[in-house]
Motif scaffolding. Structure first.
Motif, mmCIF file in Angstrom:
data_model
loop_
_atom_site.group_PDB
_atom_site.id
_atom_site.type_symbol
_atom_site.label_atom_id
_atom_site.label_comp_id
_atom_site.label_asym_id
_atom_site.label_seq_id
_atom_site.Cartn_x
_atom_site.Cartn_y
_atom_site.Cartn_z
ATOM 1 N N TYR A 184 36.216 -19.874 -14.007
ATOM 2 C CA TYR A 184 35.318 -18.319 -13.437
ATOM 3 C C TYR A 184 34.070 -18.980 -14.056
ATOM 4 C CZ TYR A 184 39.385 -16.134 -14.111
ATOM 5 O OH TYR A 184 40.435 -15.443 -13.785
ATOM 6 N N ALA A 185 33.270 -18.684 -12.994
ATOM 7 C CA ALA A 185 31.858 -19.201 -13.356
ATOM 8 C C ALA A 185 31.346 -18.271 -14.294
ATOM 9 C CB ALA A 185 30.586 -18.834 -12.093
ATOM 10 N N TRP A 186 30.575 -19.073 -15.864
ATOM 11 C CA TRP A 186 29.843 -17.964 -16.630
ATOM 12 C C TRP A 186 28.334 -18.026 -16.500
ATOM 13 C CZ3 TRP A 186 32.091 -16.938 -21.555
ATOM 14 C CH2 TRP A 186 30.966 -16.935 -22.002
ATOM 15 N N GLU A 187 27.802 -16.720 -17.262
ATOM 16 C CA GLU A 187 26.814 -16.303 -17.627
ATOM 17 C C GLU A 187 26.754 -16.004 -19.163
ATOM 18 O OE1 GLU A 187 24.077 -17.022 -15.884
ATOM 19 O OE2 GLU A 187 24.947 -16.612 -13.691
ATOM 20 N N ASP A 188 25.196 -16.369 -19.128
ATOM 21 C CA ASP A 188 25.114 -15.765 -21.372
ATOM 22 C C ASP A 188 24.816 -14.622 -20.696
ATOM 23 O OD1 ASP A 188 25.761 -18.131 -22.485
ATOM 24 O OD2 ASP A 188 24.700 -19.151 -21.655
ATOM 25 N N ASP A 189 24.410 -14.106 -19.743
ATOM 26 C CA ASP A 189 23.132 -13.494 -19.273
ATOM 27 C C ASP A 189 23.785 -12.355 -18.530
ATOM 28 O OD1 ASP A 189 21.777 -11.158 -19.657
ATOM 29 O OD2 ASP A 189 19.712 -12.165 -18.770
ATOM 30 N N PRO A 190 24.418 -11.344 -19.079
ATOM 31 C CA PRO A 190 25.504 -9.657 -18.024
ATOM 32 C C PRO A 190 24.525 -9.207 -16.894
ATOM 33 C CG PRO A 190 24.923 -9.184 -20.431
ATOM 34 C CD PRO A 190 24.683 -10.891 -20.398
ATOM 35 N N VAL A 191 23.110 -9.550 -17.581
ATOM 36 C CA VAL A 191 22.493 -9.324 -16.292
ATOM 37 C C VAL A 191 22.114 -10.257 -14.863
ATOM 38 C CG1 VAL A 191 20.167 -8.279 -15.438
ATOM 39 C CG2 VAL A 191 20.804 -7.050 -17.934
ATOM 40 N N ARG A 192 21.853 -11.379 -15.608
ATOM 41 C CA ARG A 192 22.026 -12.455 -14.213
ATOM 42 C C ARG A 192 23.942 -11.830 -13.721
ATOM 43 N NH1 ARG A 192 20.093 -17.822 -16.512
ATOM 44 N NH2 ARG A 192 21.677 -18.745 -14.603
ATOM 45 N N LEU A 193 24.831 -11.952 -14.724
ATOM 46 C CA LEU A 193 25.875 -11.514 -13.616
ATOM 47 C C LEU A 193 26.078 -10.747 -12.957
ATOM 48 C CD1 LEU A 193 29.094 -12.370 -14.502
ATOM 49 C CD2 LEU A 193 29.310 -10.097 -15.224
ATOM 50 N N ALA A 194 25.542 -9.343 -13.251
ATOM 51 C CA ALA A 194 25.757 -8.196 -11.973
ATOM 52 C C ALA A 194 24.391 -8.534 -10.808
ATOM 53 C CB ALA A 194 24.738 -7.645 -12.800
ATOM 54 N N ALA A 195 23.885 -9.782 -10.885
ATOM 55 C CA ALA A 195 23.074 -10.388 -9.923
ATOM 56 C C ALA A 195 23.274 -11.090 -8.561
ATOM 57 C CB ALA A 195 21.629 -11.090 -10.069
ATOM 58 N N ARG A 196 24.135 -11.988 -9.368
ATOM 59 C CA ARG A 196 25.210 -13.103 -8.282
ATOM 60 C C ARG A 196 25.862 -12.407 -7.311
ATOM 61 N NH1 ARG A 196 27.198 -17.569 -11.367
ATOM 62 N NH2 ARG A 196 28.806 -18.008 -10.003
ATOM 63 N N ASP A 197 25.424 -13.484 -6.157
ATOM 64 C CA ASP A 197 25.700 -13.139 -4.563
ATOM 65 C C ASP A 197 27.348 -13.468 -4.621
ATOM 66 O OD1 ASP A 197 23.159 -12.725 -3.717
ATOM 67 O OD2 ASP A 197 23.042 -15.050 -3.383
ATOM 68 N N ASP A 198 27.864 -13.841 -5.787
ATOM 69 C CA ASP A 198 29.499 -14.246 -5.186
ATOM 70 C C ASP A 198 29.714 -12.956 -5.994
ATOM 71 O OD1 ASP A 198 29.118 -14.914 -7.950
ATOM 72 O OD2 ASP A 198 29.891 -16.658 -7.646
ATOM 73 N N VAL A 199 29.727 -11.850 -6.127
ATOM 74 C CA VAL A 199 30.387 -10.707 -6.708
ATOM 75 C C VAL A 199 29.346 -9.875 -6.353
ATOM 76 C CG1 VAL A 199 29.564 -9.171 -9.137
ATOM 77 C CG2 VAL A 199 29.794 -11.899 -9.841
ATOM 78 N N ASP A 200 31.049 -8.747 -6.135
ATOM 79 C CA ASP A 200 30.651 -7.555 -5.241
ATOM 80 C C ASP A 200 30.924 -5.664 -6.195
ATOM 81 O OD1 ASP A 200 31.251 -8.364 -2.815
ATOM 82 O OD2 ASP A 200 33.430 -9.160 -3.109
#
Lengths: 431, 431
Positions: free
Chosen positions: B59-75
């Motif tokens: 899985y792609a990793w994000e340190d910051d959940p806020v950045r996770l929430a902004a990812r284009d590959d997340v619905d």
């Protein structure tokens, strides 16, 4: 707010009238929750004259539910006609033909024809939903279809015929024999017109077949359910079970095993201290075991105007909200044909028999079990008024039912028994 | 089959890791049920290194959940960060800003900020769902929102903090005092970092506030929940209650009354033979009473990896199937501001006090109750080692809590009591 969802109610018995009355009384509440008004436009029943507790003239009338299902001013048909064929099936088929969603409480029809009806509805993009068909007001169809959708289902269990549970608990509480309580239940109007539907486990078996289909993604297969009724359960069995810390319940169990789908509806012993054991009277209980969620227990009224109407409305409001679910939790056409397990998984069994009071009688019986590879966990011989007959209770260690049946056949052949032994499975419920 | 639903999991504690593992292990089953694959594309947690039982590199990793929430590959963002503010709230707000649906298990945040978050999500047509936030694997949010949607809800009750129920039943079973069992529970890791969240009723109160909002169409109002913890429940209370046929439970109750919304989380006496009374250990129970359905009892694990992950997946699969429900069962913006009832409805109360062994002491206490218009149903004075103090148990007839509190204040003023009386409500559960 969007356009109203317009219902045609086919069948105005207790449940149908209950649905109409709730929709009248709680119109605003339901509209707020559904996001749109839900209203009845047309109704159909066998006789128009009867007082049903609401003003029939507010709704268009159809003598024929099939014509109701064809009406342009009906979006959703609520089928409460009943019967596993005939007008009920014709109504659903007509609804499908005319592009209407369907909500039904008809377990018998779905157990026998649910596969073809769901496929037909889904082929046209329609919903056919049936929360009210299984365990009345208990939201078990929704729980299994949706809440446990992330689980491999380990086991589905249920006490799903209130009349049978009433009979069994009344026998225990009042110390009355089966026949007396059966007659009482009959006089109270608790039994179906054909009482074997209740006491023979057929009605509850229909419900189990539907839950099994959702749980295991298998085509609805009522024939796969091994049925055993409560007619042979005696007050003696209930008392002996109680002495050993068990209660007798008409219990449905469905499991997917390496040998195929095991589905049975039969009187079983369950631990008295378990939620199933503590269930008394006409209340129903559904127990769902998932590999992630563990054991979920759902308890409530399995029948009656309010509870069943509540379940019907759950489906109706689901559709009004725009939720479109497959009848059995995945497209009916994708359900696989389940292999039927030839026998249930091994379990301890309770055995009651009447031994003739002859030297060596018990040894002969014990030998039959031993020869079949079945070992005995507990044995009790009870006092008996009739000196020539000794009631004996045995609890076996885990045994397969075919082995047990073979042993029972041999016991009978020894000539030391009076009458036929009663064998009840002890359903294991580890905590 | 449609496009996969792509998840971003924020928070890889027990529950987050559980969700990932189930999605890996049951990918085919879930795809069949959801009608499309459900897959994790990205994850986020505080530390990357830890072994969590699955291969993080998938899985792609994000340190910051806020950045996770902004990812284009997340619905859809699954928020399992925890905490009633900070990164958890930032994550949900980011998800809303970027047009992602959200599933969360975060009761504290929803109890405090659920109203604004749900309004913000719904204004953008997004789903914010929270089955896992209330009573773990028990499908109570779905049952209340959907299955009982045709009912006026009469009462919502629940034992929704497993740790408190563990403490209370362990005190009874082992005959140990509160402090000892509290220390045990702490050593076993059963308590939150701040244990008042558990034993003070706060955690369970959060859950009750959420259920009340669905039940009564009212804006989420945690402040409306009257909280009372279990810290003052003694082993003596548990024993006396048991003698009288009751069990002590940390019970949440929400009801809409003529005086407004009554919501309380407090130790109560419930009949020992009722499902609530029979609930032992860390198991949870939610009881829903509707005017049509009657009483529905839901029982299961209220916490833990599997049960909570199962509830998260229930919401995830719901969204994957295309079901779009409002957070609280109707649009958050349409929820009304509930009036808070100034006091609970009248009920019988259990009172324990220690009387100084002086002539006339009992008469003085009884007079205080009488003056407040409260009559006594039962009274017991127990043996006591210390001759100067007499433990007295009273059960009152139905009384209002303000009257009772006034009577207790007067009792204290008489000077015949040692310490403060303990007053526990007896929650009525007629069958």
């Amino acid at each position: 707010m969007s356009d109203p969802l317009r219902l045609g109610i086919a069948g105005l018995g207790t449940v149908g009238a209950g649905v109409v009355k709730i929709l009248e009384k709680r119109a605003d509440l339901i509209a707020a929750r559904a996001g749109r008004p839900v209203k009845v436009t047309a109704v159909s029943a066998r006789t128009q004259g009867k007082d049903r507790g609401f003003d029939l003239s507010a709704y268009a009338w159809e003598d024929d539910p099939v014509r109701l299902a064809a009406r342009d001013d009906v979006d959703l048909v609520v089928e409460l006609v009943g019967g596993d064929n005939g007008p009920a099936k014709d109504t659903i088929e007509a609804a499908i033909a005319h592009g209407k969603d369907i909500v039904t409480a008809n377990k018998a029809m779905l157990a026998l024809h649910g596969q073809e009806l769901a496929e037909a509805a889904e082929a046209k993009g329609l919903c056919l939903r049936f929360e009210a068909a299984v365990a009345g007001g208990i939201p078990c169809v929704k729980a299994l279809t949706e809440s446990l959708a992330g689980n491999r289902i380990e086991r589905v269990m249920g006490v799903m015929n209130g009349t049978c549970n009433y009979i069994l608990t009344r026998m225990e509480d009042a110390g009355l024999p089966y026949d007396t309580v059966f007659a009482e239940a009959s006089a109270l109007g608790y039994l179906e017109a054909d009482p074997t539907l209740d006491v023979g486990g057929i009605d509850a078996g229909h419900k189990l077949a539907l839950l099994a289909s959702i749980a295991y993604g298998t085509r609805v297969d009522f024939e796969a359910v091994r049925l055993e009724g409560i007619e042979r359960v005696s007050i003696a069995d209930i008392r002996h079970a109680s002495d050993m810390g068990f209660k007798v319940k008409l219990l449905g169990v469905a499991r997917m095993t390496g040998r195929g789908l095991e589905a049975r509806m039969s009187p079983c012993l369950v631990p008295a201290a378990s939620p199933l054991g503590q269930l008394s009277g006409a209340t129903n209980m559904v127990v769902l075991e998932g590999d992630a969620v563990g054991r979920i227990v759902l308890r409530g009224a399995g029948a009656g105007e309010g509870p069943t109407a509540s379940a019907v409305l759950s489906d109706v409001i689901e559709i009004a909200r725009g939720t479109r679910l497959s009848t059995f939790g995945q497209p009916a056409a994708s359900l696989v044909k389940g292999t039927r397990a030839q026998s249930g998984s091994p379990a301890p069994y309770y055995l009651r028999m009447e031994l003739q009071d002859k030297p060596g009688a018990l040894a002969k019986v014990a030998a039959c079990l031993g020869d079949a590879g079945i070992s005995i966990d507990r044995m009790r011989q009870y006092d008996h008024a009739d000196a020539s007959i000794a009631p004996v209770i045995l609890v076996t260690h885990k045994a397969g039912r075919p082995d047990l049946d073979a042993a029972i056949e041999r016991m009978t052949e020894t000539g030391v028994l009076t009458g036929e032994p009663v064998a009840l499975r002890i359903e294991e419920l580890d905590d």
